[in-house]
Each structure stands twice: as C-alpha cells, then as structure tokens.
Motif scaffolding. Structure first.
Motif, PDB file in Angstrom:
ATOM      1  N   ASN A 102       0.875  -1.175   0.000  1.00 58.34           N
ATOM      2  CA  ASN A 102       0.000   0.000   0.000  1.00 58.34           C
ATOM      3  C   ASN A 102       0.911   1.223   0.000  1.00 58.34           C
ATOM      4  O   ASN A 102       1.609   1.493   0.980  1.00 58.34           O
ATOM      5  CB  ASN A 102      -0.894  -0.024   1.247  1.00 58.34           C
ATOM      6  CG  ASN A 102      -1.704   1.248   1.419  1.00 58.34           C
ATOM      7  OD1 ASN A 102      -1.608   2.187   0.627  1.00 58.34           O
ATOM      8  ND2 ASN A 102      -2.519   1.292   2.458  1.00 58.34           N
ATOM      9  N   LEU A 103       0.896   1.965  -1.102  1.00 55.06           N
ATOM     10  CA  LEU A 103       1.782   3.118  -1.233  1.00 55.06           C
ATOM     11  C   LEU A 103       1.109   4.435  -0.889  1.00 55.06           C
ATOM     12  O   LEU A 103       1.687   5.496  -1.074  1.00 55.06           O
ATOM     13  CB  LEU A 103       2.345   3.167  -2.651  1.00 55.06           C
ATOM     14  CG  LEU A 103       3.263   1.985  -2.990  1.00 55.06           C
ATOM     15  CD1 LEU A 103       3.610   1.979  -4.456  1.00 55.06           C
ATOM     16  CD2 LEU A 103       4.518   2.020  -2.131  1.00 55.06           C
ATOM     17  N   VAL A 104      -0.126   4.346  -0.372  1.00 50.59           N
ATOM     18  CA  VAL A 104      -0.814   5.554   0.079  1.00 50.59           C
ATOM     19  C   VAL A 104      -0.392   5.883   1.504  1.00 50.59           C
ATOM     20  O   VAL A 104       0.111   6.979   1.783  1.00 50.59           O
ATOM     21  CB  VAL A 104      -2.342   5.392  -0.023  1.00 50.59           C
ATOM     22  CG1 VAL A 104      -3.050   6.629   0.527  1.00 50.59           C
ATOM     23  CG2 VAL A 104      -2.759   5.124  -1.465  1.00 50.59           C
ATOM     24  N   ASP A 105      -0.569   4.923   2.413  1.00 44.92           N
ATOM     25  CA  ASP A 105      -0.168   5.159   3.805  1.00 44.92           C
ATOM     26  C   ASP A 105       0.607   3.978   4.400  1.00 44.92           C
ATOM     27  O   ASP A 105       0.952   3.995   5.579  1.00 44.92           O
ATOM     28  CB  ASP A 105      -1.388   5.476   4.675  1.00 44.92           C
ATOM     29  CG  ASP A 105      -2.443   4.372   4.662  1.00 44.92           C
ATOM     30  OD1 ASP A 105      -2.150   3.256   4.183  1.00 44.92           O
ATOM     31  OD2 ASP A 105      -3.566   4.634   5.131  1.00 44.92           O
ATOM     32  N   GLY A 106       0.866   2.950   3.589  1.00 47.30           N
ATOM     33  CA  GLY A 106       1.660   1.820   4.067  1.00 47.30           C
ATOM     34  C   GLY A 106       0.924   0.838   4.949  1.00 47.30           C
ATOM     35  O   GLY A 106       1.529  -0.129   5.429  1.00 47.30           O
ATOM     36  N   LYS A 128       6.759  -3.807   0.178  1.00 45.92           N
ATOM     37  CA  LYS A 128       7.575  -2.604  -0.056  1.00 45.92           C
ATOM     38  C   LYS A 128       7.019  -1.365   0.628  1.00 45.92           C
ATOM     39  O   LYS A 128       7.772  -0.442   0.952  1.00 45.92           O
ATOM     40  CB  LYS A 128       7.683  -2.334  -1.564  1.00 45.92           C
ATOM     41  CG  LYS A 128       8.405  -3.398  -2.343  1.00 45.92           C
ATOM     42  CD  LYS A 128       8.506  -3.054  -3.820  1.00 45.92           C
ATOM     43  CE  LYS A 128       7.169  -3.166  -4.522  1.00 45.92           C
ATOM     44  NZ  LYS A 128       6.669  -4.550  -4.618  1.00 45.92           N
ATOM     45  N   GLY A 129       5.697  -1.289   0.818  1.00 44.14           N
ATOM     46  CA  GLY A 129       5.069  -0.062   1.285  1.00 44.14           C
ATOM     47  C   GLY A 129       5.700   0.548   2.526  1.00 44.14           C
ATOM     48  O   GLY A 129       6.053   1.740   2.538  1.00 44.14           O
ATOM     49  N   PRO A 130       5.841  -0.208   3.627  1.00 43.94           N
ATOM     50  CA  PRO A 130       6.436   0.375   4.836  1.00 43.94           C
ATOM     51  C   PRO A 130       7.831   0.930   4.609  1.00 43.94           C
ATOM     52  O   PRO A 130       8.199   1.965   5.184  1.00 43.94           O
ATOM     53  CB  PRO A 130       6.449  -0.814   5.811  1.00 43.94           C
ATOM     54  CG  PRO A 130       5.343  -1.704   5.343  1.00 43.94           C
ATOM     55  CD  PRO A 130       5.365  -1.585   3.851  1.00 43.94           C
TER      56      PRO A 130
END
Length: 344
Positions: A102-106, A128-130
C-alpha cells in the motif's frame, strides 16, 4: 536445536507460498542450521489466529489455496482477532510481513512492523510499502541503527531472490558506490521483450495479463512506479541516502516506440526499464526510464523472465547479478535467507 516462533501477516501468493516452502525445509534447516521455525500466528483479510503450540503449515497453505479465510482454522480455545491485534499480543521472535503493498499510507503493514519492532520482534518484510514510506523511521527502531535492537531485513522486497540489497550492503562494504543500474520489474521486462518481437504495446500487455504477470490494473508497473519503489529502498538501505519517491525522475514504458526497440535489438542489445542511481555532487541522481542497453552491457541479455542489478564502485569495479524465477518463490526464498542471517 533452537526453535524460533513467528507470526506471518499476509497470506496472498507470497505468504501462502512461503508456508508451502517452509513445510518442505524442516529437515534441511535442522541439519544445516540447527534451526526450527514454528508458526504461532497468521493473519489475512478475514482476520487472524494465534496458536502458541504451533500451526500446521501445510494445512494453512492448503486452506488459503482453496481461497478460504484463515479464521476458519481456529481450533477450540485458540485466539481470534485481527492482524494488528495479533502483532500486539502474540509472543513471537519474528514478524514476517507480506501484506499487499500500500503506497498511500503503508497500512496495515507499516503499523504492524512498527509494533513488532517496538515489542522486540525481528521483522522480515516482503512488502515494499512500509519501507518506501517510512524507511528512516523503521531503521531507527532496528539493528540498522542500534545493534542491540531487533533486526529489520527486506531483501525479498527488491527483486525477489535477486540479492540487490545484500550485494550493496554486505559485499561492497568499504567501497564507494558510483553507480547502480537495476532491471527489477518483471512486467515491463516481458512487455518490452514481446514488443521487440513485433507485438504492439496493447497486445504485449494483454499477453502479460493472460500469463498472470501483469495485474488487471498494470499502472504501477508500466508507469515505472514499482521500479521506483525498489530504487527508493536501495537508495535508503544501500546508499545511505534519505530518499522518497518525490526525489526520483520516473518515466514509464507507454511512450516507447517499436522502432526504438527494434534498433536496440538490431544492435545486439535490448531496451529495458532501467532504475539508475548515479553519484553526483555528493549525492545521487535517481531515475527510472526506458533505456537502450548496448550489446556489451551486463543487463542487455536478460531474458523476458529475468531481472538483474549492476553495482559500479571504486575498489570492487563492476559487480553484477541476475535471477530467473517464476511466481513468488524468489521473494519467499529471500525471506528465508533473511531469517537465517538474523539467527546465525
């Protein structure tokens, strides 16, 4: 033999495949590393279960393969809740984080990793998001900043089994890295290869989707952002350069013309979506764009299903690696090698 308890958040292709793989590695881990790994908690979109005595890995994997929610597996007296509560309450040595990126808010992965590290769990990430959104914060909670803190590892988040992070952090220790070049997105690699064979962009994309390589919404891949995410992680983790996506110049493959692909092929090379970090003015210039690779380039002869990376440094010269893999197995193998590194 030492037994380590783990919880696994995210039971999609990567999480499920990891459990399948681990269920076949018990003897190898015991004989080679004197190591046993016990799953005490798992979480998916249906919720989470916690079983301190351990879960049957093969049974959980088969349940997920049948597209059923993991909470259905909870036995009498076993704890049920959500993924975040599992990380907050479970007693475990490792948090293995494989929720969808999630690349909006992780979320939910970012909060899970924060909590796990603060509770003293080692964290191994495939997501990857975090890392893209909060690398510096997570590094500050881990052994990457304080040796006595729990470990944070994520080699599977940058190219599956490709040792992108390990090459830069471990094998180039003491070197000044002058340039990094990486082909780390399989979807665009396949599409550009098919286009070089004469297919249109639309036909190549449709074929990639038919094969299950491209997502129904392929924008993250074809617009260059998946490769950009991985370059952000490399910049932070290997180059020690605090970096966000805003620091990158990103161009996708939508504007690539057939004539460019054919010219690159005729010259003995190929065109790939190339992520580059180049030393400049005390920092690095970071970019992702379609690039024609000359015939003598280490990445020019990667096949449609291969990814690769090249490091250039002052004392080690040119160091390159490539990987060919199908499906999520490479990311799962990378998670296992991260665990083994931590406990050795």
């Amino acid at each position: 033999m030492k037994t380590y308890n783990f919880i696994l958040t995210g039971l999609g292709n990567i999480g499920r495949t990891f459990l399948e793989m681990l269920s076949t590695r018990e003897q190898l881990l015991a004989e080679r590393y004197n190591l046993a790994l016990k799953a005490v908690g798992v979480a998916d979109s249906s919720g989470a279960i916690y079983a301190p005595d351990g879960l049957d890995l093969a049974a959980v994997a088969a349940h997920k393969k049948a597209r059923r929610g993991v909470v259905e597996l909870a036995g009498p007296g076993q704890w049920r809740g959500d993924g975040l509560a599992l990380v907050e309450q479970a007693e475990a040595d490792f948090l293995l984080e494989a929720t969808p990126t999630n690349l909006v808010d992780g979320q939910p992965g970012l909060d899970m990793v924060r909590i796990g590290l603060r509770r003293g769990m080692h964290a191994v990430l495939a997501s990857k998001g975090p890392l893209v959104l909060a690398y510096q914060e997570l590094a500050g909670l881990s052994d990457l900043t304080t040796k006595s803190a729990p470990a944070l590892r994520f080699s599977g988040a940058v190219g599956g089994a490709l040792p992108s992070i390990n090459l830069g952090r471990r094998d180039l220790a003491g070197a000044r890295i002058q340039r990094v070049e990486a082909v780390v997105n399989g979807t665009t690699q396949l599409i550009l290869w098919l286009m070089s064979q004469g297919q249109s962009y639309e036909a190549a994309l449709a074929e990639a989707q038919r094969l299950g390589i491209a997502e129904p919404d392929p924008s993250l891949d074809v617009e260059g952002w998946d490769a950009a995410n991985k370059l952000v992680i490399i910049a932070n983790a290997v180059l020690s350069l605090p970096t966000t996506l805003a620091d990158l110049s990103v161009t996708g493959i939508g504007g690539v013309r057939p004539a460019e692909l054919q010219a690159a092929r005729a010259a003995g090379g190929r065109m790939s979506l190339l992520a580059v970090a180049e030393a400049q003015d005390g920092g690095y210039r970071l970019s992702v764009k379609p690039t024609a690779l000359a015939a003598d380039h280490p990445l020019a002869h990667l096949q449609a299903d291969e990814m690769g990376i090249v490091y250039y440094s002052d004392i080690c010269g040119r160091l390159a690696a490539a990987v060919r893999e199908e499906g999520p197995g490479g990311s799962c193998a990378a998670m296992l090698r991260d665990i083994i590194e931590i406990v050795q």
